[in-house]
Structure formats: structure tokens, C-alpha cells
Write an enzyme that holds these catalytic residues in place. Structure first.
Site, PDB file in Angstrom:
ATOM      1  N   CYS A  74      -1.366   1.701  -3.194  1.00 13.65           N
ATOM      2  CA  CYS A  74      -2.388   2.741  -2.996  1.00 13.65           C
ATOM      3  C   CYS A  74      -1.831   4.154  -2.905  1.00 13.65           C
ATOM      4  O   CYS A  74      -2.331   5.070  -3.565  1.00 13.65           O
ATOM      5  CB  CYS A  74      -3.180   2.477  -1.722  1.00 13.65           C
ATOM      6  SG  CYS A  74      -3.480   0.758  -1.360  1.00 13.65           S
ATOM      7  N   CYS A  78       0.835  -1.214   0.000  1.00 12.59           N
ATOM      8  CA  CYS A  78       0.000   0.000   0.000  1.00 12.59           C
ATOM      9  C   CYS A  78       0.861   1.252   0.000  1.00 12.59           C
ATOM     10  O   CYS A  78       0.671   2.151  -0.819  1.00 12.59           O
ATOM     11  CB  CYS A  78      -0.930  -0.021   1.216  1.00 12.59           C
ATOM     12  SG  CYS A  78      -1.796   1.533   1.450  1.00 12.59           S
ATOM     13  N   GLU A 131     -25.976  14.752  -3.753  1.00 11.52           N
ATOM     14  CA  GLU A 131     -27.413  14.879  -3.490  1.00 11.52           C
ATOM     15  C   GLU A 131     -28.232  13.901  -4.342  1.00 11.52           C
ATOM     16  O   GLU A 131     -29.358  13.556  -3.991  1.00 11.52           O
ATOM     17  CB  GLU A 131     -27.894  16.319  -3.696  1.00 11.52           C
ATOM     18  CG  GLU A 131     -27.892  16.792  -5.134  1.00 11.52           C
ATOM     19  CD  GLU A 131     -28.353  18.256  -5.263  1.00 11.52           C
ATOM     20  OE1 GLU A 131     -29.295  18.647  -4.570  1.00 11.52           O
ATOM     21  OE2 GLU A 131     -27.751  19.002  -6.053  1.00 11.52           O
ATOM     22  N   LYS A 148       0.117   5.483  -6.066  1.00 11.45           N
ATOM     23  CA  LYS A 148      -0.879   5.503  -7.153  1.00 11.45           C
ATOM     24  C   LYS A 148      -1.802   6.707  -7.006  1.00 11.45           C
ATOM     25  O   LYS A 148      -2.042   7.452  -7.949  1.00 11.45           O
ATOM     26  CB  LYS A 148      -1.646   4.171  -7.145  1.00 11.45           C
ATOM     27  CG  LYS A 148      -2.781   4.015  -8.121  1.00 11.45           C
ATOM     28  CD  LYS A 148      -4.106   4.575  -7.703  1.00 11.45           C
ATOM     29  CE  LYS A 148      -4.615   4.194  -6.361  1.00 11.45           C
ATOM     30  NZ  LYS A 148      -5.104   2.841  -6.233  1.00 11.45           N
ATOM     31  N   TYR A 181      -8.388  -3.469 -11.563  1.00  8.97           N
ATOM     32  CA  TYR A 181      -8.085  -2.241 -10.815  1.00  8.97           C
ATOM     33  C   TYR A 181      -6.819  -1.543 -11.346  1.00  8.97           C
ATOM     34  O   TYR A 181      -6.849  -0.362 -11.695  1.00  8.97           O
ATOM     35  CB  TYR A 181      -7.788  -2.583  -9.353  1.00  8.97           C
ATOM     36  CG  TYR A 181      -8.963  -2.886  -8.479  1.00  8.97           C
ATOM     37  CD1 TYR A 181      -9.442  -1.932  -7.601  1.00  8.97           C
ATOM     38  CD2 TYR A 181      -9.551  -4.143  -8.463  1.00  8.97           C
ATOM     39  CE1 TYR A 181     -10.481  -2.211  -6.730  1.00  8.97           C
ATOM     40  CE2 TYR A 181     -10.588  -4.441  -7.606  1.00  8.97           C
ATOM     41  CZ  TYR A 181     -11.053  -3.474  -6.743  1.00  8.97           C
ATOM     42  OH  TYR A 181     -12.078  -3.752  -5.891  1.00  8.97           O
ATOM     43  N   GLU A 214      -6.628   1.958 -13.481  1.00  4.88           N
ATOM     44  CA  GLU A 214      -6.113   3.135 -12.765  1.00  4.88           C
ATOM     45  C   GLU A 214      -4.906   3.713 -13.517  1.00  4.88           C
ATOM     46  O   GLU A 214      -4.811   4.931 -13.719  1.00  4.88           O
ATOM     47  CB  GLU A 214      -5.744   2.766 -11.331  1.00  4.88           C
ATOM     48  CG  GLU A 214      -7.011   2.485 -10.494  1.00  4.88           C
ATOM     49  CD  GLU A 214      -6.739   2.098  -9.051  1.00  4.88           C
ATOM     50  OE1 GLU A 214      -5.583   1.758  -8.720  1.00  4.88           O
ATOM     51  OE2 GLU A 214      -7.684   2.141  -8.246  1.00  4.88           O
ATOM     52  N   HIS A 246     -27.351  20.780  -1.464  1.00  4.16           N
ATOM     53  CA  HIS A 246     -27.387  21.357  -2.804  1.00  4.16           C
ATOM     54  C   HIS A 246     -26.468  22.569  -2.919  1.00  4.16           C
ATOM     55  O   HIS A 246     -26.406  23.372  -1.978  1.00  4.16           O
ATOM     56  CB  HIS A 246     -28.831  21.797  -3.110  1.00  4.16           C
ATOM     57  CG  HIS A 246     -29.011  22.316  -4.482  1.00  4.16           C
ATOM     58  ND1 HIS A 246     -29.020  21.502  -5.592  1.00  4.16           N
ATOM     59  CD2 HIS A 246     -29.154  23.585  -4.930  1.00  4.16           C
ATOM     60  CE1 HIS A 246     -29.190  22.256  -6.671  1.00  4.16           C
ATOM     61  NE2 HIS A 246     -29.265  23.520  -6.297  1.00  4.16           N
TER      62      HIS A 246
END
Ligand code: NDP
Length: 448
Positions: A48, A43, A442, A51, A178, A182, A437
Site C-alpha cells: 500500500c 503494506c 456533492e 504503491k 487490484y 494499479e 458546492h
């Protein structure tokens, strides 16, 4: 005299191993940990973290392009790969040092060398030192799997991609999971021509089909090429000094870099697990029970090496639960339902819970609500890309079983929705929540 040198010896200082050792030590255990590469594991060092920083770096291309609509004039814009690469690598080292400091602060003794298992309580370091431990935790993670074909040794994996000496203007990526998508997004945004080649025509298997189709449509419009049903059969150097990558029966594609992203496999080779009676599964994984215990009572395993869910936060949870259970007098399991996940493609995808087809199989009678919208930011920038959100609902109980999203900031938005799904909230609860909003989020409470 203590019966063992350590209460716990952890092999692998990645996300799961570091969490387990820190927590076990905080419960009073004497803990040792060995790491053969760098503290932080996949990671932090080659996954992660670097990346995500590359994703941030590549996003500026879009932001700068749109800036003029907002009144900005940006002159002399240029991108330098070496600057981004080196800044990312420096940050990786910073985090690695923070991990080492965590181990030190918790009095976890760390050894920067390979460790193997010599028996249910035995560990041998590469330097020849031997220790005993009441418990051993294997947290050695996973490693890229690369299919073998002519010239596959000329290709790179996600291990090497962060260190490229120069920016590759043409990139061929094998796989459509993945890592492939990516990096396709990163290199495409930074200006490379990217071709994704895959053995099937499914991208991001396991994610909602409509979201995957949307990603395909948007990324193709952004210039990424896809070649389906034709995995690479050959990669060879060209006389001009670049590479020729041949997908299936198609013509070779010129590339500066060929990245293989075809899955990861538990890293258990040569660990000596057989000395403790542990037989590996078909992917090389260590089979464990709900408490991460292997068939050997003193050996546990967490994270990718167990081949359960290959995600950092899951490894961290497993490591924490192990340490609390074995050393903290709080026996507990890791929950695997409602684990949220995201693909940091451009745009990103994020999901939690059941997909439409999984929910149909499990519950039969379901309702699906969706919102297919053009984010305000895209409208203003004259981008035609649309977001797509889906709620999968149990028609009998009104419970929201899954949330699936593609669009800007989808992972940031989904984390909150994941709490609602995990808490078992109903569609009526979503509807009763007042919209925030203007936002993309939303849409989650406006689906009728
Ligand atoms: P994935 O499992 O996501 O995707 C593998 C891809 O390679 C699929 O498209 C698959 O095709 C293809 N493939 C598999 N085997 C072969 C083969 N022998 N020949 C040709 N093609 C093949 O793997 P990744 O390497 O992308 O990522 C590994 C893991 O790392 C992920 O599963 C994920 O858990 C983790 N990860 C998570 C990230 C995140 O959370 N954002 C980011 C990066 C990695 P097919 O679908 O047809 O089988």
C-alpha cells in the site's frame, strides 16, 4: 517463576502483528515478536505505502499536462525513475523505523529472524533459540501466487516492482485485479506502453460492473492495451536483450518487464502449524473462528494468513480485537460488513456495501440511483473522462445498501459515505443533506 517465557509471541511484524503486540503490551502482557523480512510487512514495505507514493508521483504527469490551461508554463519537464524510486524506498525505511520504535516504546521484544511453531506453546527462531508463550499469534500475511509457464521465472511480482533498476518503457502485466490495474495506471502515466493480459474478460472481479466498464473505457483511451482470455503461455529473452511475452495464441509482445499480479496466498509454508494440530485450508490459510482463534486454543491468527479479507485495515482491526479480547478483558469481534475498499487505478474506484447484483439477490426489490458526470476539473482541462457514482437502495426501507464510485479522489470521498452506509442511513438522509458546492462529492446527495 512464570510458566511461559512470554504471554504472547507474535510471528510476523506486519500491520496485524504489530497492532496486536502493541495493544497486548499496553494491556500488561509480556510480548515477543519475530519478523523474517522487514518490520512493517506487505503494506509498508512492498504494498500500500510505496504503491500510493508511486501513484502520487505518476499523477504529476496529468497535472503538468493540464497546468498550461491554468496559466502555468512548465519548461524542461523530465521524469527520473531513480529519483522517485529512491525517495519512495527512503520513506518506506522511515516508516519501518517508526514501527520498530513503536515496538520498543511498548516494550515488545523483537527478533529479526524467522520463527516457527514447535507445539501449542512452542516457538523456535532460525538462530536456534527456543521460547514458550501462553498464546501465539500468527500474522505472517500473504505472498504473490504466480502461475508456472515457460519463462515465468523471468517475470517479476509486486515484491520486486518497487526496485526496478531502470524505468521500463514497455510493460506487460498479467492479471486484472487490484495490483495489475494499479500498476498499469502508474506505468502508463509515467510514459510506459502497458499491456494487460488476463485469463478472463472480467477486470476487478467483485466491483460494480458499470464502474469496471468505465475504468476499461478510460484506461484504453489513455493508451493501456488489454488482451482478454489469453493468459501468458511463454516469456522468453529476445536476442535484443528485452523480453517476448506470449499471451495465449496471440503474437508475442515485446516488454522490458513482465509483472505477474494473479493474487496472493497465505504465507504458512513450513511454519510448523501441524505440530499444534492445525490443518491448513485449500489456499494454505489458517481457519479461525470469529475471535481469530484456530483449532488450537493457544494459537490465533489475523490478517491475510486467514484468507478472510486481504486488506490492511481489516488485519489491524483483527489484531486489535484479538489483543483486547485475550489481554484486555474486552472480548469482541471484528465486523466484516460495510468494509470500504478502493483500487488506486487512474482514475480510482471505491466502494462500500452491496453491489447492484448482490443487493438484488439479497433484497429483491432495490432501487439504483446514479450520477454520470464530467468533473469540473476535467472539463477545464478538456479531458473527456467522466465520473460515475451509484447508490444501491433497499426499495422497502429506503436504506442505502451500497455506494460505488469511479472518478478523481473517489477513495477520499467514499470514506465519509462509508460511515453513512454503516450507520444504516436512508436515501432520504442523503437527499436531506445540503450539497457542498462545487465538488464532485456533492453528486452523492444530488441523485434523484
Ligand atoms: P486479485 O485477486 O485482485 O486479482 C487477481 C487477478 O489475477 C484476477 O484478474 C484473476 O483473474 C487473475 N488470476 C488469478 N489466478 C490466475 C491464474 N492462475 N492465471 C491467470 N490469471 C489469474 O489479486 P492481486 O494480486 O491484484 O491482489 C491481491 C490482493 O491484494 C487483493 O485481493 C487485495 O485484497 C490486496 N490488494 C489490495 C489493494 C488495495 O486495497 N488498493 C491493492 C493491492 C492489493 P479472474 O478475475 O479471472 O479470476
Amino acid at each position: 517463576m512464570a510458566e511461559y517465557d512470554y504471554d504472547l509471541f507474535v510471528i510476523g511484524a506486519g500491520s496485524g502483528g504489530v497492532r496486536a503486540s502493541r495493544v497486548a503490551a499496553s494491556h500488561g502482557a509480556k510480548v515477543g515478536i519475530a519478523e523474517e523480512h522487514r518490520v512493517g510487512g506487505t503494506c509498508v514495505i512492498r504494498g500500500c505505502v510505496p504503491k500510493k507514493l508511486l501513484v502520487y508521483g505518476s499523477h504529476f504527469a496529468e497535472e503538468l499536462q493540464d497546468a498550461s490551461n491554468y496559466g502555468w508554463t512548465v519548461e524542461g519537464m523530465k521524469f527520473e525513475w531513480a529519483v522517485l524510486r529512491d525517495a519512495v524506498l527512503r520513506d518506506v525505511t522511515r516508516i519501518e523505523n517508526a514501527y520498530i520504535a513503536t515496538l520498543d516504546n511498548n516494550k515488545v521484544v523483537h527478533f529479526l529472524e524467522r520463527a516457527t511453531i514447535t507445539g501449542p506453546h512452542g516457538i523456535r527462531l532460525a538462530s536456534g533459540r527456543e521460547f514458550t508463550a501462553k498464546y501465539i499469534l500468527v500474522a505472517t500475511g500473504s505472498w504473490p501466487v504466480t502461475p508456472v509457464f515457460e519463462g515465468s521465472d523471468l517475470c517479476i511480482t509486486s515484491n520486486e516492482v518497487f526496485h526496478l533498476p531502470t524505468f521500463p518503457n514497455r510493460v506487460v502485466i498479467q492479471g486484472a485485479g487490484y495490483i495489475a490495474l494499479e500498476f498499469a495506471g502508474i506505468f502508463n502515466a509515467l510514459g510506459a506502453h502497458v499491456t494487460v493480459v488476463n485469463r478472463s474478460d472480467a477486470i476487478l472481479r467483485g466491483y460494480d460492473k458499470a464502474l469496471c466498464d468505465r475504468l476499461l473505457q478510460i484506461t484504453m483511451a489513455r493508451g493501456i492495451e488489454y488482451k482478454f482470455h489469453c493468459p501468458l503461455t511463454k516469456v522468453e529473452p529476445s536476442p535484443e536483450g528485452d523480453l517476448l511475452a506470449t499471451p495465449g495464441q496471440l503474437d508475442p509482445i515485446r516488454a522490458d518487464v513482465v509483472l505477474i499480479a494473479t493474487g496472493r496466498k497465505p504465507k504458512t509454508e513450513g511454519l510448523g502449524l501441524e505440530s499444534a494440530g492445525i490443518v491448513l485450508g485449500k489456499n494454505g490459510q489458517i481457519a479461525v473462528d470469529d475471535h481469530s482463534k484456530s483449532v488450537c486454543d493457544s494459537i490465533y491468527a489475523v490478517g491475510d494468513v486467514t484468507d478472510r479479507i486481504q486488506l490492511t485495515p481489516v488485519a489491524i482491526r483483527e489484531g486489535h480485537a484479538f489483543a483486547d479480547s485475550v489481554f484486555g478483558g474486552n472480548k469482541r469481534k471484528t465486523a466484516y460488513d460495510c468494509v470500504p475498499s478502493a483500487v488506486f487505478s487512474q482514475p480510482p474506484l471505491a466502494a462500500v456495501g452491496l453491489t447492484e447484483s448482490e443487493a438484488r439477490n439479497k433484497y429483491g426489490n432495490i432501487k439504483v440511483f446514479s450520477s454520470d458526470f464530467r468533473p469540473m476539473k476535467n472539463v477545464f482541462a478538456s479531458r473527456h473522462e467522466r465520473g460515475l457514482y451509484k447508490l444501491v437502495v433497499d426499495a422497502n426501507t429506503d436504506r442505502v445498501l451500497g455506494v460505488h464510485m469511479i472518478g478523481p479522489e473517489a477513495p477520499e470521498i467514499l470514506q465519509g459515505a462509508a460511515i453513512a452506509v454503516r450507520a444504516g442511513l436512508t436515501k432520504a438522509d442523503f437527499d436531506a443533506t445540503v450539497a457542498l458546492h462545487p465538488s464532485m462529492a456533492e453528486e452523492l446527495v444530488l441523485m434523484r
